[in-house]
Write a protein that holds these residues in place. Sequence first.
Motif, short mmCIF file in Angstrom:
data_model
loop_
_atom_site.label_atom_id
_atom_site.label_comp_id
_atom_site.label_asym_id
_atom_site.label_seq_id
_atom_site.Cartn_x
_atom_site.Cartn_y
_atom_site.Cartn_z
N VAL A 1 0.85 -1.20 0.00
CA VAL A 1 0.00 0.00 0.00
C VAL A 1 0.88 1.24 0.00
CG1 VAL A 1 -1.67 1.31 1.36
CG2 VAL A 1 -1.94 -1.16 1.10
N TRP A 2 1.93 1.24 0.83
CA TRP A 2 2.83 2.38 0.97
C TRP A 2 3.45 2.75 -0.38
CZ3 TRP A 2 6.54 2.50 5.73
CH2 TRP A 2 7.19 3.73 5.81
N ARG A 3 3.91 1.76 -1.14
CA ARG A 3 4.55 2.01 -2.45
C ARG A 3 3.60 2.67 -3.43
NH1 ARG A 3 6.82 -3.03 -1.43
NH2 ARG A 3 5.14 -4.09 -2.52
N ASN A 4 2.31 2.38 -3.32
CA ASN A 4 1.34 2.88 -4.30
C ASN A 4 0.66 4.17 -3.88
OD1 ASN A 4 1.69 0.80 -6.23
ND2 ASN A 4 0.65 -0.58 -4.80
N LEU A 5 1.02 4.70 -2.72
CA LEU A 5 0.44 5.98 -2.30
C LEU A 5 1.06 7.13 -3.08
CD1 LEU A 5 0.39 5.62 1.59
CD2 LEU A 5 -1.58 5.69 0.08
N PRO A 6 0.34 8.23 -3.24
CA PRO A 6 0.98 9.43 -3.81
C PRO A 6 2.15 9.86 -2.92
CG PRO A 6 -1.41 9.70 -3.70
CD PRO A 6 -1.09 8.43 -2.98
N ALA A 7 3.15 10.45 -3.52
CA ALA A 7 4.40 10.78 -2.81
C ALA A 7 4.19 11.56 -1.51
CB ALA A 7 5.34 11.53 -3.74
N PRO A 8 3.35 12.60 -1.45
CA PRO A 8 3.21 13.32 -0.17
C PRO A 8 2.65 12.44 0.95
CG PRO A 8 2.29 14.62 -1.97
CD PRO A 8 2.62 13.27 -2.52
N PHE A 9 1.72 11.54 0.63
CA PHE A 9 1.17 10.66 1.66
C PHE A 9 2.19 9.61 2.08
CE2 PHE A 9 -2.80 12.02 -0.54
CZ PHE A 9 -3.30 12.76 0.51
N GLY A 10 2.93 9.08 1.11
CA GLY A 10 3.98 8.12 1.43
C GLY A 10 5.07 8.74 2.28
N LEU B 1 4.39 8.80 6.02
CA LEU B 1 4.58 7.54 6.73
C LEU B 1 6.02 7.37 7.23
CD1 LEU B 1 2.52 5.08 4.52
CD2 LEU B 1 1.91 6.03 6.75
N TRP B 2 6.93 8.14 6.66
CA TRP B 2 8.33 8.04 7.12
C TRP B 2 8.54 8.71 8.47
CZ3 TRP B 2 11.44 4.56 5.58
CH2 TRP B 2 11.31 4.01 4.32
N ILE B 3 7.67 9.60 8.87
CA ILE B 3 7.83 10.27 10.18
C ILE B 3 7.78 9.25 11.32
CG2 ILE B 3 6.85 11.98 11.76
CD1 ILE B 3 5.88 13.49 9.19
N PRO B 4 6.73 8.43 11.43
CA PRO B 4 6.76 7.43 12.51
C PRO B 4 7.82 6.36 12.28
CG PRO B 4 4.78 7.17 11.20
CD PRO B 4 5.45 8.41 10.72
N GLN B 5 8.12 6.06 11.03
CA GLN B 5 9.12 5.02 10.76
C GLN B 5 10.51 5.47 11.21
OE1 GLN B 5 8.12 2.01 9.55
NE2 GLN B 5 10.14 1.38 10.15
N ILE B 6 10.87 6.70 10.94
CA ILE B 6 12.17 7.22 11.38
C ILE B 6 12.19 7.35 12.90
CG2 ILE B 6 13.69 9.24 11.32
CD1 ILE B 6 12.87 9.50 8.34
N SER B 7 11.06 7.77 13.48
CA SER B 7 10.98 7.84 14.94
C SER B 7 11.17 6.46 15.56
CB SER B 7 9.62 8.40 15.38
OG SER B 7 9.46 9.71 14.91
N HIS B 8 10.68 5.45 14.88
CA HIS B 8 10.85 4.08 15.40
C HIS B 8 12.32 3.66 15.38
CE1 HIS B 8 9.10 0.24 16.56
NE2 HIS B 8 10.11 -0.31 15.91
N LEU B 9 13.09 4.19 14.45
CA LEU B 9 14.51 3.86 14.39
C LEU B 9 15.28 4.38 15.61
CD1 LEU B 9 15.34 4.44 10.62
CD2 LEU B 9 15.03 2.26 11.80
N VAL B 10 14.75 5.41 16.26
CA VAL B 10 15.40 5.95 17.46
C VAL B 10 14.52 5.73 18.70
CG1 VAL B 10 16.83 7.64 16.27
CG2 VAL B 10 14.53 8.28 16.95
N LEU B 11 13.78 4.63 18.69
CA LEU B 11 12.86 4.32 19.79
C LEU B 11 13.58 4.11 21.11
CD1 LEU B 11 9.82 3.95 20.12
CD2 LEU B 11 10.15 1.52 19.80
#
Length: 173
Positions: A37-46, A49-59
């Motif tokens: 689903v993430w790959r097929n989203l328009p670029a701004p919406f995709g 999703l990187w905001i929580p993903q990057i936050s998870h990298l520094v959890l």
Amino acid sequence: FVLAFRRPHERAAQIMALFLAAFGTAPLFPGTEMTAVWRNLPAPFGATLWIPQISHLVLLPLFFTMLALFPRQLFRGFWPWMLIWSPAVVVAAWWFPRVYEHVYHPPVVAELPAWLRFFVGMLVLVYGGGGLAALVLNYCRLPEPRDRRRLRVLVAGTLIGWLPGLLFLAAIF
């Protein structure tokens, strides 16, 4: 949202809100359905999703920071925070391209090497155990008996809830 917007000027509340949001929203490696689903989203919406993903990298350092700031700030200077966050930022910068590949080119990501699993396990113990130690130290440094009574349940619950989980995660890695 309650933590972030009820206390917008308290750094501990902001870090706590970010930690809870990152912990609850982003897996380390999103599942195949999510990445499709993430790959097929328009670029701004995709991109959002990187905001929580990057936050998870520094959890882990977020967990430590949250407990080192609550109820009182454990460190006053800039350098202790620099030492605490430097390894996590380096690992997150190194790990981010692998997560990106996992999302946009799933077959490229392989199993984690043994040395990296060991390193992540050590980070879980260092940051998680350090966060719990910071919470206990902050609790012991409280001068008011009334404040200590209020936080006793939080400290006990945090130790009971997180200590076995941290040991389990360290064992997995």
